[in-house]
Write a protein that holds these residues in place. Structure first.
Motif, mmCIF file in Angstrom:
data_model
loop_
_atom_site.group_PDB
_atom_site.id
_atom_site.type_symbol
_atom_site.label_atom_id
_atom_site.label_comp_id
_atom_site.label_asym_id
_atom_site.label_seq_id
_atom_site.Cartn_x
_atom_site.Cartn_y
_atom_site.Cartn_z
ATOM 1 N N ARG A 169 -27.046 -82.361 -35.285
ATOM 2 C CA ARG A 169 -26.494 -83.320 -36.237
ATOM 3 C C ARG A 169 -25.134 -83.807 -35.751
ATOM 4 O O ARG A 169 -24.805 -84.979 -35.866
ATOM 5 C CB ARG A 169 -26.376 -82.680 -37.626
ATOM 6 N N THR A 170 -24.355 -82.901 -35.203
ATOM 7 C CA THR A 170 -23.070 -83.297 -34.652
ATOM 8 C C THR A 170 -23.256 -84.184 -33.433
ATOM 9 O O THR A 170 -22.582 -85.207 -33.289
ATOM 10 C CB THR A 170 -22.246 -82.055 -34.254
ATOM 11 N N ALA A 171 -24.199 -83.805 -32.588
ATOM 12 C CA ALA A 171 -24.463 -84.589 -31.381
ATOM 13 C C ALA A 171 -24.878 -86.012 -31.747
ATOM 14 O O ALA A 171 -24.462 -86.976 -31.103
ATOM 15 C CB ALA A 171 -25.548 -83.917 -30.547
ATOM 16 N N ASP A 172 -25.686 -86.128 -32.786
ATOM 17 C CA ASP A 172 -26.142 -87.448 -33.200
ATOM 18 C C ASP A 172 -24.971 -88.369 -33.525
ATOM 19 O O ASP A 172 -25.050 -89.579 -33.364
ATOM 20 C CB ASP A 172 -27.054 -87.336 -34.432
ATOM 21 N N ILE A 173 -23.899 -87.772 -33.994
ATOM 22 C CA ILE A 173 -22.749 -88.577 -34.391
ATOM 23 C C ILE A 173 -21.871 -88.972 -33.222
ATOM 24 O O ILE A 173 -21.459 -90.114 -33.095
ATOM 25 C CB ILE A 173 -21.906 -87.794 -35.431
ATOM 26 N N ILE A 174 -21.600 -88.035 -32.350
ATOM 27 C CA ILE A 174 -20.604 -88.293 -31.315
ATOM 28 C C ILE A 174 -21.162 -88.700 -29.971
ATOM 29 O O ILE A 174 -20.403 -89.045 -29.070
ATOM 30 C CB ILE A 174 -19.688 -87.067 -31.110
ATOM 31 N N CYS A 175 -22.487 -88.673 -29.826
ATOM 32 C CA CYS A 175 -23.050 -88.909 -28.502
ATOM 33 C C CYS A 175 -23.314 -90.372 -28.183
ATOM 34 O O CYS A 175 -23.704 -90.701 -27.071
ATOM 35 C CB CYS A 175 -24.313 -88.087 -28.300
ATOM 36 N N ALA A 176 -23.108 -91.257 -29.124
ATOM 37 C CA ALA A 176 -23.295 -92.662 -28.805
ATOM 38 C C ALA A 176 -22.217 -93.114 -27.837
ATOM 39 O O ALA A 176 -21.116 -92.570 -27.803
ATOM 40 C CB ALA A 176 -23.256 -93.508 -30.076
ATOM 41 N N LYS A 177 -22.563 -94.116 -27.059
ATOM 42 C CA LYS A 177 -21.611 -94.607 -26.066
ATOM 43 C C LYS A 177 -20.342 -95.116 -26.754
ATOM 44 O O LYS A 177 -20.430 -95.753 -27.788
ATOM 45 C CB LYS A 177 -22.269 -95.744 -25.273
ATOM 46 N N TRP A 178 -19.209 -94.821 -26.177
ATOM 47 C CA TRP A 178 -17.902 -95.265 -26.645
ATOM 48 C C TRP A 178 -17.357 -94.429 -27.798
ATOM 49 O O TRP A 178 -16.157 -94.464 -28.076
ATOM 50 C CB TRP A 178 -17.929 -96.728 -27.111
ATOM 51 N N THR A 179 -18.195 -93.704 -28.477
ATOM 52 C CA THR A 179 -17.742 -93.044 -29.700
ATOM 53 C C THR A 179 -16.629 -92.041 -29.447
ATOM 54 O O THR A 179 -15.634 -91.999 -30.184
ATOM 55 C CB THR A 179 -18.923 -92.345 -30.394
ATOM 56 N N LEU A 180 -16.783 -91.249 -28.400
ATOM 57 C CA LEU A 180 -15.753 -90.255 -28.110
ATOM 58 C C LEU A 180 -14.423 -90.925 -27.774
ATOM 59 O O LEU A 180 -13.365 -90.516 -28.256
ATOM 60 C CB LEU A 180 -16.170 -89.389 -26.907
ATOM 61 N N LEU A 181 -14.497 -91.976 -26.948
ATOM 62 C CA LEU A 181 -13.290 -92.703 -26.591
ATOM 63 C C LEU A 181 -12.643 -93.302 -27.827
ATOM 64 O O LEU A 181 -11.421 -93.265 -27.990
ATOM 65 C CB LEU A 181 -13.626 -93.844 -25.635
ATOM 66 N N LEU A 182 -13.492 -93.825 -28.683
ATOM 67 C CA LEU A 182 -13.007 -94.441 -29.908
ATOM 68 C C LEU A 182 -12.260 -93.420 -30.760
ATOM 69 O O LEU A 182 -11.147 -93.674 -31.239
ATOM 70 C CB LEU A 182 -14.191 -95.028 -30.684
ATOM 71 N N ILE A 183 -12.852 -92.264 -30.924
ATOM 72 C CA ILE A 183 -12.218 -91.219 -31.715
ATOM 73 C C ILE A 183 -10.899 -90.784 -31.073
ATOM 74 O O ILE A 183 -9.893 -90.589 -31.749
ATOM 75 C CB ILE A 183 -13.170 -90.018 -31.873
ATOM 76 N N ARG A 184 -10.919 -90.677 -29.762
ATOM 77 C CA ARG A 184 -9.692 -90.317 -29.058
ATOM 78 C C ARG A 184 -8.595 -91.346 -29.310
ATOM 79 O O ARG A 184 -7.466 -91.007 -29.645
ATOM 80 C CB ARG A 184 -9.974 -90.221 -27.550
ATOM 81 N N ASP A 185 -8.950 -92.627 -29.182
ATOM 82 C CA ASP A 185 -7.966 -93.680 -29.377
ATOM 83 C C ASP A 185 -7.450 -93.707 -30.804
ATOM 84 O O ASP A 185 -6.257 -93.901 -31.049
ATOM 85 C CB ASP A 185 -8.567 -95.041 -29.023
ATOM 86 N N LEU A 186 -8.354 -93.514 -31.731
ATOM 87 C CA LEU A 186 -7.962 -93.447 -33.131
ATOM 88 C C LEU A 186 -6.982 -92.295 -33.332
ATOM 89 O O LEU A 186 -5.959 -92.431 -34.015
ATOM 90 C CB LEU A 186 -9.200 -93.236 -33.996
ATOM 91 N N ALA A 187 -7.278 -91.174 -32.710
ATOM 92 C CA ALA A 187 -6.420 -89.997 -32.843
ATOM 93 C C ALA A 187 -5.046 -90.250 -32.233
ATOM 94 O O ALA A 187 -4.045 -89.677 -32.664
ATOM 95 C CB ALA A 187 -7.070 -88.787 -32.181
ATOM 96 N N GLU A 188 -5.016 -91.117 -31.246
ATOM 97 C CA GLU A 188 -3.745 -91.408 -30.578
ATOM 98 C C GLU A 188 -2.955 -92.488 -31.291
ATOM 99 O O GLU A 188 -1.915 -92.919 -30.814
ATOM 100 C CB GLU A 188 -4.011 -91.827 -29.125
#
Lengths: 118, 118
Positions: free
Chosen positions: A11-30
Motif C-alpha cells: 500500500r505504501t509502495a503504491d503511493i510513492i512508487c509513481a514516477k516523480w513522486t519521491l522527488l516531489l515529496i523531497r522538494d515539498l519537504a525542502e
DNA sequence: CAGCATCCGCCGTGATACTG
DNA sequence: CAGTATCACGGCGGATGCTG
C-alpha cells in the motif's frame, strides 16, 4: 492488479512508487510550494504529470493545497503530517543509495561502511 | 527517462519500485528461496516476471543464485548483504502502511499514534 | 522443476495546445 | 500563474507454449 492490498508495504509502495513522486515529496519537504516552482525544480516533468501527482497525493491526504484568491492566482502546496511521515523512508532510501549504489559496489558481499541500522 | 540519476533516492527507487520486487524481497527475507516456492507465494506473478525480477536483482548484487546440479534441477535464491540492507526500508514502509494506510485515515491531520520516528 | 520465447494489451508518461 | 484537454507512444507486465 492490486498485487496485494492487504500488505502494508504494498500500500505504501503504491503511493510513492509513481514516477516523480519521491522527488516531489523531497522538494515539498525542502520548502518548495508553488506549482511553477516545483515544475522548474523537477526539470523535465510535464504540467500534466505534476498536476496528476499533486492531485493524487492530495487525495491521499499527503499534500495540502492552499489557494489564494489573487491575481495572478497563487496556489501553495505543503506536506501534511501524513506526508512528513514518509520522510524517514525517503531518508533511508537516500542512505541506501549513497552506501550501496554510489559508484561500483554491485558485488553485494562487501559492505562499504557499517550496516548497523539502529 | 532517468528522472535523476544523480539522486540516491531515485537510484534506490529504480531498483525497488518495479512491480512485485518489494514482495519478492520480503519473501526472500522470510526464507523462501526456490523458484516455485516464490511463484506460489507471490500469487499471480507470471514466471516471466519472476524470472526478470530475479535476474535484475541478481545483476544488482542484491540476490544470489545457487544452482544445484541435480535431477530435477534445483536453484535457490537468497539475499546478499546488499539485499538485506534494503530491509530497513521495507520495514519503514510496513510501519508507515500500518500507521497511515490501515483503514480510513486519509485526512492527514490526525496522527493515529505517535510519530516520533527515532 | 526452472526457466525462456513470443505476442499482445494496457496504462502511465510525455508533448502540445489551450483556458480561467 | 495554474492548471486542463487531447493525442500518441513506449515499455511493463500478463498469457501461453515450449525446452533442458
Amino acid at each position: 492488479m492490486p498485487v496485494d492490498d492487504t500488505c502494508p508495504v504494498c500500500r505504501t509502495a503504491d503511493i510513492i512508487c509513481a514516477k516523480w513522486t519521491l522527488l516531489l515529496i523531497r522538494d515539498l519537504a525542502e520548502g518548495r510550494s508553488r506549482f511553477c516552482e516545483l515544475e522548474r525544480s523537477l526539470q523535465g516533468i510535464s504540467p500534466r504529470t505534476l498536476s496528476l501527482r499533486l492531485r493524487a497525493l492530495e487525495e491521499e491526504g499527503i499534500v495540502e493545497r492552499h489557494t489564494f484568491p489573487e491575481v495572478p492566482p497563487r496556489v501553495e502546496y505543503a506536506l501534511t503530517a501524513k506526508g512528513r511521515a514518509l520522510l524517514p523512508i525517503v531518508d533511508d532510501m537516500r542512505t541506501y543509495g549513497e552506501r550501496w549504489l554510489g559508484a561500483e559496489c554491485a558485488t553485494g558481499d562487501e559492505q562499504p561502511v557499517a550496516v548497523v541500522a539502529a
